[in-house]
Design a protein around this motif. Structure first.
Motif, short mmCIF file in Angstrom:
data_model
loop_
_atom_site.label_atom_id
_atom_site.label_comp_id
_atom_site.label_asym_id
_atom_site.label_seq_id
_atom_site.Cartn_x
_atom_site.Cartn_y
_atom_site.Cartn_z
N LEU A 128 -1.34 2.46 8.81
CA LEU A 128 -1.55 3.26 7.60
C LEU A 128 -0.50 2.94 6.55
N ARG A 129 -0.88 3.10 5.31
CA ARG A 129 0.08 3.10 4.20
C ARG A 129 0.45 4.56 3.97
N LYS A 130 1.74 4.84 3.92
CA LYS A 130 2.18 6.22 3.74
C LYS A 130 3.10 6.32 2.53
N PRO A 135 5.58 9.16 1.00
CA PRO A 135 6.18 10.50 1.04
C PRO A 135 6.53 10.97 -0.37
N GLY A 146 3.10 14.36 1.80
CA GLY A 146 2.88 12.92 1.71
C GLY A 146 1.39 12.62 1.67
N GLN A 147 1.09 11.37 1.49
CA GLN A 147 -0.29 10.93 1.46
C GLN A 147 -0.40 9.65 2.27
N ALA A 148 -1.49 9.51 3.01
CA ALA A 148 -1.72 8.31 3.82
C ALA A 148 -3.10 7.73 3.52
N SER A 149 -3.21 6.43 3.67
CA SER A 149 -4.50 5.75 3.52
C SER A 149 -4.53 4.57 4.48
#
Length: 116
Positions: free
Chosen positions: A24-26, A28, A34-37
């Motif tokens: 995942l790309r995270k 913070p 935070g956001q992940a994709s």
């Protein structure tokens, strides 16, 4: 040329371990937020630990010969127990226990790359 199919002399022993490796790309943002994709189309790779616990020495050597021939980096196909379609794998880590019976353990990593 398509990848060869791994056909061991018998099914693996019970207790196959399947561990997903999630990429995942995270990002913070502070305060615990935070956001992940997903990182790419195939961001979940299966890592499978297989064991053949009751083999003759010839059967253990058959598995070793196949895995050695793939060199740890060339893909092969194998269908996991309960799955309808084979997946592509590489195996750079395996262990042979020379005994009566012989035992082989191997770690397969799902492979998404081009044919090598």
């Amino acid at each position: 040329m398509p990848a060869p199919t791994f056909t061991p002399p018998m099914r693996p022993s019970a207790g196959t371990q399947i561990t997903p490796e999630v990429n995942l790309r995270k990002a913070p943002f502070g305060d615990g937020y935070g956001q992940a994709s997903p990182s790419g189309l195939n961001h979940i790779r299966r890592i499978v630990r297989l064991e053949w616990a009751y083999l003759s020495l010839d059967e253990a050597q058959q598995i070793d010969t196949f895995l050695t021939g793939r060199g740890g980096y060339r893909a092969f196909t194998y269908t996991l127990n309960g799955e309808a379609q084979p997946r592509r794998w590489t195996c750079a880590e395996w262990h042979i226990e020379d005994g009566h019976p012989a035992r082989v353990t191997a770690t397969f990593r799902e492979y998404f790359g081009p044919e090598v």
